[in-house]
Design a protein around this motif. Sequence first.
Motif, PDB file in Angstrom:
ATOM      1  N   SER A 131      -4.782   8.768   3.662  1.00 58.96           N
ATOM      2  CA  SER A 131      -5.736   7.762   4.100  1.00 58.96           C
ATOM      3  C   SER A 131      -5.107   6.618   4.881  1.00 58.96           C
ATOM      4  N   SER A 132      -3.879   6.253   4.570  1.00 59.06           N
ATOM      5  CA  SER A 132      -3.237   5.131   5.256  1.00 59.06           C
ATOM      6  C   SER A 132      -1.841   5.527   5.719  1.00 59.06           C
ATOM      7  N   ARG A 133      -1.433   5.097   6.901  1.00 57.36           N
ATOM      8  CA  ARG A 133      -0.055   5.309   7.337  1.00 57.36           C
ATOM      9  C   ARG A 133       0.864   4.217   6.802  1.00 57.36           C
ATOM     10  N   TYR A 134       0.333   2.981   6.775  1.00 50.59           N
ATOM     11  CA  TYR A 134       1.102   1.846   6.274  1.00 50.59           C
ATOM     12  C   TYR A 134       0.225   1.047   5.318  1.00 50.59           C
ATOM     13  N   LEU A 135       0.861   0.564   4.252  1.00 50.73           N
ATOM     14  CA  LEU A 135       0.117  -0.206   3.257  1.00 50.73           C
ATOM     15  C   LEU A 135       1.049  -1.262   2.695  1.00 50.73           C
ATOM     16  N   VAL A 136       0.538  -2.495   2.583  1.00 54.16           N
ATOM     17  CA  VAL A 136       1.313  -3.581   1.984  1.00 54.16           C
ATOM     18  C   VAL A 136       0.507  -4.137   0.818  1.00 54.16           C
ATOM     19  N   LYS A 137       1.120  -4.169  -0.343  1.00 58.47           N
ATOM     20  CA  LYS A 137       0.454  -4.664  -1.559  1.00 58.47           C
ATOM     21  C   LYS A 137       1.379  -5.633  -2.292  1.00 58.47           C
ATOM     22  N   ARG A 138       0.825  -6.308  -3.266  1.00 57.67           N
ATOM     23  CA  ARG A 138       1.598  -7.278  -4.045  1.00 57.67           C
ATOM     24  C   ARG A 138       1.915  -6.704  -5.426  1.00 57.67           C
ATOM     25  N   THR A 139       2.978  -7.186  -6.029  1.00 57.74           N
ATOM     26  CA  THR A 139       3.342  -6.740  -7.365  1.00 57.74           C
ATOM     27  C   THR A 139       2.198  -7.009  -8.337  1.00 57.74           C
ATOM     28  N   ARG A 142      -9.346  16.786  -2.755  1.00 56.79           N
ATOM     29  CA  ARG A 142      -8.866  15.399  -2.790  1.00 56.79           C
ATOM     30  C   ARG A 142      -7.941  15.181  -3.988  1.00 56.79           C
ATOM     31  N   PHE A 143      -6.805  14.568  -3.708  1.00 53.20           N
ATOM     32  CA  PHE A 143      -5.832  14.288  -4.767  1.00 53.20           C
ATOM     33  C   PHE A 143      -5.341  12.867  -4.578  1.00 53.20           C
ATOM     34  N   SER A 144      -5.558  12.024  -5.574  1.00 51.04           N
ATOM     35  CA  SER A 144      -5.232  10.607  -5.457  1.00 51.04           C
ATOM     36  C   SER A 144      -4.029  10.260  -6.315  1.00 51.04           C
ATOM     37  N   LEU A 145      -3.179   9.418  -5.775  1.00 45.69           N
ATOM     38  CA  LEU A 145      -2.041   8.875  -6.512  1.00 45.69           C
ATOM     39  C   LEU A 145      -2.343   7.418  -6.815  1.00 45.69           C
ATOM     40  N   ILE A 146      -2.119   7.021  -8.065  1.00 46.00           N
ATOM     41  CA  ILE A 146      -2.463   5.667  -8.498  1.00 46.00           C
ATOM     42  C   ILE A 146      -1.223   4.977  -9.045  1.00 46.00           C
ATOM     43  N   LEU A 147      -0.952   3.796  -8.511  1.00 44.68           N
ATOM     44  CA  LEU A 147       0.085   2.939  -9.069  1.00 44.68           C
ATOM     45  C   LEU A 147      -0.634   1.923  -9.939  1.00 44.68           C
ATOM     46  N   GLU A 148      -0.490   2.049 -11.241  1.00 45.99           N
ATOM     47  CA  GLU A 148      -1.293   1.256 -12.171  1.00 45.99           C
ATOM     48  C   GLU A 148      -1.014  -0.237 -12.029  1.00 45.99           C
ATOM     49  N   SER A 149       0.239  -0.603 -11.873  1.00 45.80           N
ATOM     50  CA  SER A 149       0.640  -2.002 -11.690  1.00 45.80           C
ATOM     51  C   SER A 149       1.873  -1.984 -10.794  1.00 45.80           C
ATOM     52  N   ALA A 150       1.640  -2.160  -9.495  1.00 41.03           N
ATOM     53  CA  ALA A 150       2.707  -1.944  -8.512  1.00 41.03           C
ATOM     54  C   ALA A 150       3.913  -2.841  -8.759  1.00 41.03           C
ATOM     55  N   SER A 151       5.089  -2.251  -8.554  1.00 41.56           N
ATOM     56  CA  SER A 151       6.333  -3.008  -8.663  1.00 41.56           C
ATOM     57  C   SER A 151       7.159  -2.789  -7.404  1.00 41.56           C
ATOM     58  N   THR A 152       8.094  -3.698  -7.144  1.00 41.81           N
ATOM     59  CA  THR A 152       8.866  -3.627  -5.896  1.00 41.81           C
ATOM     60  C   THR A 152       9.673  -2.335  -5.791  1.00 41.81           C
ATOM     61  N   LEU A 159       4.545   2.635   1.936  1.00 37.22           N
ATOM     62  CA  LEU A 159       4.021   1.594   1.047  1.00 37.22           C
ATOM     63  C   LEU A 159       5.080   0.533   0.804  1.00 37.22           C
ATOM     64  N   SER A 160       4.701  -0.712   1.040  1.00 40.59           N
ATOM     65  CA  SER A 160       5.579  -1.846   0.739  1.00 40.59           C
ATOM     66  C   SER A 160       4.941  -2.688  -0.338  1.00 40.59           C
ATOM     67  N   ILE A 161       5.716  -2.977  -1.371  1.00 37.30           N
ATOM     68  CA  ILE A 161       5.241  -3.829  -2.465  1.00 37.30           C
ATOM     69  C   ILE A 161       6.019  -5.150  -2.397  1.00 37.30           C
ATOM     70  N   LEU A 162       5.295  -6.229  -2.196  1.00 39.78           N
ATOM     71  CA  LEU A 162       5.938  -7.544  -2.037  1.00 39.78           C
ATOM     72  C   LEU A 162       5.889  -8.349  -3.328  1.00 39.78           C
TER      73      LEU A 162
END
Lengths: 111, 114
Positions: free
Chosen positions: A7-15, A73-83, A108-111
């Motif tokens: 679904s996304s090529r680039y994604l930026v999320k927070r911890t 469809r197969f989804s990957l879930i990061l329950e609580s993102a970490s760096t 994926l970048s986790i800030l």
Amino acid sequence: DVKVTQSSRYLVKRTGEKVFLECVQDMDHENMFWYRQDPGLGLRLIYFSYDVKMKEKGDIPEGYSVSREKKERFSLILESASTNQTSMYLCATGGGTGPQHFGDGTRLSIL
Amino acid sequence: GENVEQHPSTLSVQEGDSAVIKCTYSDSASNYFPWYKQELGKGPQLIIDIRSNVGEKKDQRIAVTLNKTAKHFSLHITETQPEDSAVYFCAASKRDTGRRALTFGSGTRLQVQP
């Protein structure tokens, strides 16, 4: 040709955020996989699924979960993102005795 | 579990030369060995694969050899061209389990100099 769409090529999320990565395939393959790619480590298997609502842990499942409600469809879930989850994530599908086919990945970048 | 080691990590050749990438695996039950090519910004693409009942397979300029006794397999690219520049991954699996989860090597960055 097999088409695996992430679904996304680039994604930026927070911890601490809950992150969803989506993968859709158009070939009616029963097997779907999530890998993580890091420099010098190759591709490492996080989770895979060989049927709807079925899932199996791969080599590095900690911090991740998956969902497969529909065959395509197969989804990957990061329950609580970490760096340390900053990485390239690759989805793959495979059917019968055929090879695995990969999507183009989500960086994926986790800030 | 399975462990796949891949060498070298980087390889630079002149256009027209041959390139060889080598992998070893640990699980003697592995019986399927694909090779993938990954170009910048793309996902890995299967370029050739071999099953354990075959010792060698060739597709135009690309060939793969398998030595089951020594548990190693190699990718050979002849008459290299600049468009062969990419990262190459070997992998292994027990294809008959029905799960087909692959164990990958760490990758080889091939640079073909014009």
